[in-house]
Scaffold this motif. Structure first.
Motif, mmCIF file in Angstrom:
data_model
loop_
_atom_site.group_PDB
_atom_site.id
_atom_site.type_symbol
_atom_site.label_atom_id
_atom_site.label_comp_id
_atom_site.label_asym_id
_atom_site.label_seq_id
_atom_site.Cartn_x
_atom_site.Cartn_y
_atom_site.Cartn_z
ATOM 1 N N SER A 97 0.734 -1.273 -0.154
ATOM 2 C CA SER A 97 -0.100 0.140 -0.031
ATOM 3 C C SER A 97 0.844 1.195 0.082
ATOM 4 O O SER A 97 1.868 1.255 0.303
ATOM 5 C CB SER A 97 -0.897 0.205 1.383
ATOM 6 N N HIS A 98 0.190 2.445 -0.492
ATOM 7 C CA HIS A 98 1.008 3.688 -0.333
ATOM 8 C C HIS A 98 1.555 3.967 1.042
ATOM 9 O O HIS A 98 2.809 4.478 1.290
ATOM 10 C CB HIS A 98 0.431 4.812 -0.536
ATOM 11 N N ASP A 99 0.863 3.651 2.104
ATOM 12 C CA ASP A 99 1.342 3.705 3.677
ATOM 13 C C ASP A 99 2.420 3.037 3.815
ATOM 14 O O ASP A 99 3.694 3.270 4.273
ATOM 15 C CB ASP A 99 0.191 3.151 4.557
ATOM 16 N N ILE A 100 2.739 1.652 3.344
ATOM 17 C CA ILE A 100 3.909 1.024 3.527
ATOM 18 C C ILE A 100 5.068 1.439 2.747
ATOM 19 O O ILE A 100 6.023 1.490 3.278
ATOM 20 C CB ILE A 100 3.292 -0.899 3.193
ATOM 21 N N ILE A 101 4.823 1.860 1.555
ATOM 22 C CA ILE A 101 5.838 2.281 0.539
ATOM 23 C C ILE A 101 6.338 3.506 1.402
ATOM 24 O O ILE A 101 7.590 3.679 1.395
ATOM 25 C CB ILE A 101 5.333 2.778 -0.652
ATOM 26 N N VAL A 122 10.106 3.851 2.691
ATOM 27 C CA VAL A 122 11.059 4.921 1.780
ATOM 28 C C VAL A 122 11.800 5.701 2.838
ATOM 29 O O VAL A 122 12.740 6.234 2.942
ATOM 30 C CB VAL A 122 10.374 5.854 0.864
ATOM 31 N N THR A 123 10.698 6.010 4.055
ATOM 32 C CA THR A 123 11.418 7.108 4.943
ATOM 33 C C THR A 123 12.441 6.332 5.699
ATOM 34 O O THR A 123 13.489 6.770 6.048
ATOM 35 C CB THR A 123 10.150 7.340 5.884
ATOM 36 N N ARG A 124 12.298 5.111 5.816
ATOM 37 C CA ARG A 124 13.389 4.249 6.919
ATOM 38 C C ARG A 124 14.646 4.185 5.849
ATOM 39 O O ARG A 124 15.651 4.278 6.433
ATOM 40 C CB ARG A 124 12.780 2.766 6.798
ATOM 41 N N VAL A 125 14.753 4.049 4.557
ATOM 42 C CA VAL A 125 15.948 4.081 3.847
ATOM 43 C C VAL A 125 16.486 5.580 3.853
ATOM 44 O O VAL A 125 17.599 5.695 4.032
ATOM 45 C CB VAL A 125 15.623 3.529 2.407
ATOM 46 N N LEU A 126 15.675 6.562 3.622
ATOM 47 C CA LEU A 126 16.215 7.965 3.544
ATOM 48 C C LEU A 126 16.653 8.311 4.759
ATOM 49 O O LEU A 126 17.711 9.113 4.823
ATOM 50 C CB LEU A 126 15.003 8.777 2.972
#
Ligand code: CP3
Length: 350
Positions: free
Chosen positions: A293-297, A301-305
């Motif tokens: 889902s968009h929430d998971i993405i 993404v936040t975790r990586v950045l």
């Protein structure tokens, strides 16, 4: 030297206002416009026809405005130029024949004129560069010697890598002689790409991870490092990507490369601690996150950045290639999210 390429600035660890993004296999079957081209032309024809290779290279740039374009081609054009027959069978993956098993099979491979046999790649690069008009950098690439050898020896996709492992353990000198030949072929091929106009190159070591860790350096990493050293004088950034976890990435740490590609199995924070002082890092969102889902993405993404926060030296990418059935909408969402979150993080740097 200053340029207006965010991708290169981040590799050089210059200040940036957001994190650049491109994705491995960004030109391909998840794009309807790619499938339209493929309805009319088979895959190898697309690779060998500069106009078609240019068209599909540009498709993801037009749609998503990625911060780098990657040449549309395949790693297996080298084995073909050396003399094997290459076929892509629908739903069966690539086939190379005859298999390279004996010394005489290696002796038949022909390094001569490899640049002219692959001149269609140089022609595509020139055409793509003209179209990009200096707005987006173009990445050239090759498979690593070990990954190319895997396909050349196995001949077709495999689960247990029986033939290359037999050669590894029964006849390591034979495998070494093939790897040495491929190191020359790859180096010359990448020089040709640089001379034709790519602004960066990446080596894909998709199968290095099938080696036990203690054999990774002697049979794969050392050849990648040799190629990267051979390219140093050309001044374009070199990225080494291997799939198989932090132990492999660590074995690239004594290379002269500029960036290390981090696969999705590796903890990016650990990679940064071990490699981030010397190299820029690329990666490493799990490609299957894009089924979510968009929430998971957004969360992933936040975790990586956040691993890099406001720092330069990171190029956002997936930890391996995008899969053919990923919804295009989720790719738009990914690109927007990386831009939005990384802009906020970088604003904190000032
Ligand atoms: O990244 C890009 O968009 C540039 C193009 C690119 C392709 N292959 C196009 C392609 C790149 C960089 C590659 C590299 C490649 N090719 C690798 C290394 C990277 C990785 O994914 O590990 C490997 C191992 C190959 C070999 C290869 N080519 C396989 C195993 C297959 C079949 C499996 C599959 O995904 O279908 C290919 C075919 C291939 N290469 C396609 C594309 C777009 C699909 C062909 C089609 O249109 O039917």
């Amino acid at each position: 030297m200053s340029n207006n390429y965010l991708y290169i600035d981040s590799i050089d660890k210059k200040p940036i206002n957001r994190t650049p993004i491109w994705i491995m296999r960004q030109a391909g079957r998840y794009l309807p416009e790619y499938m339209d081209v493929r309805k009319k032309h088979d895959f190898i024809t697309v690779c060998k026809t500069p106009e078609l290779a240019t068209e599909v290279t540009l498709q993801p740039i037009r749609r998503f405005g990625f911060d780098a374009a990657i040449l549309f081609s395949d790693i297996l054009v080298i084995p073909e130029a050396l003399g094997q027959n290459l076929a892509f069978l629908e739903n069966h993956g690539p086939k190379l024949s005859p298999q390279i098993l004996l010394d005489k099979d290696i002796e038949k491979l022909n390094l001569q004129d490899i640049e002219s046999k692959l001149s269609y790649v140089g022609d595509a690069i020139k055409m793509i560069s003209t179209e990009l008009g200096g707005k987006t950098p173009l990445i050239g690439f090759s498979g690593s010697p070990f990954t190319l050898a895997t396909y050349m020896i196995e001949g077709k996709p495999t689960r247990n890598f029986k033939f290359i492992k037999q050669m590894l353990y029964h006849n390591p000198e034979r495998l070494t002689s093939l790897l040495e030949m491929l190191t020359e072929a790859v180096s010359r091929y990448l020089v040709m790409q640089i001379e034709a106009g790519v602004q960066a190159v990446q080596l894909f070591d998709t199968w290095g991870g099938i080696l036990p860790v203690h054999l990774y350096d002697p049979f794969s990493a050392r050849y990648m490092k040799q190629i990267s050293a051979n390219l140093k004088k050309f001044g374009v950034p070199v990225t080494l990507f291997s799939k198989g976890g932090i132990e492999l990435a660590k074995q690239l740490s004594d290379s002269s490369a500029d960036m290390i590609g981090i696969d999705w199995m590796t903890d990016l924070k650990e990679a940064k601690n071990l490699l981030g002082a010397k190299f820029a890092l690329q990666g490493n969102l799990d490609p299957t996150t894009l089924y979510g889902s968009h929430d998971i993405i957004r969360k992933e993404v936040t975790r990586v950045l956040e691993v890099f926060g406001p720092e330069s030296g990171h190029v956002f990418n997936l930890g391996h290639g995008i899969l053919p059935d990923i919804p295009v909408d989720n790719v738009y969402f990914l690109v927007d999210t990386v831009r939005e979150i990384s802009e906020k993080l970088h604003a904190q740097a000032v």
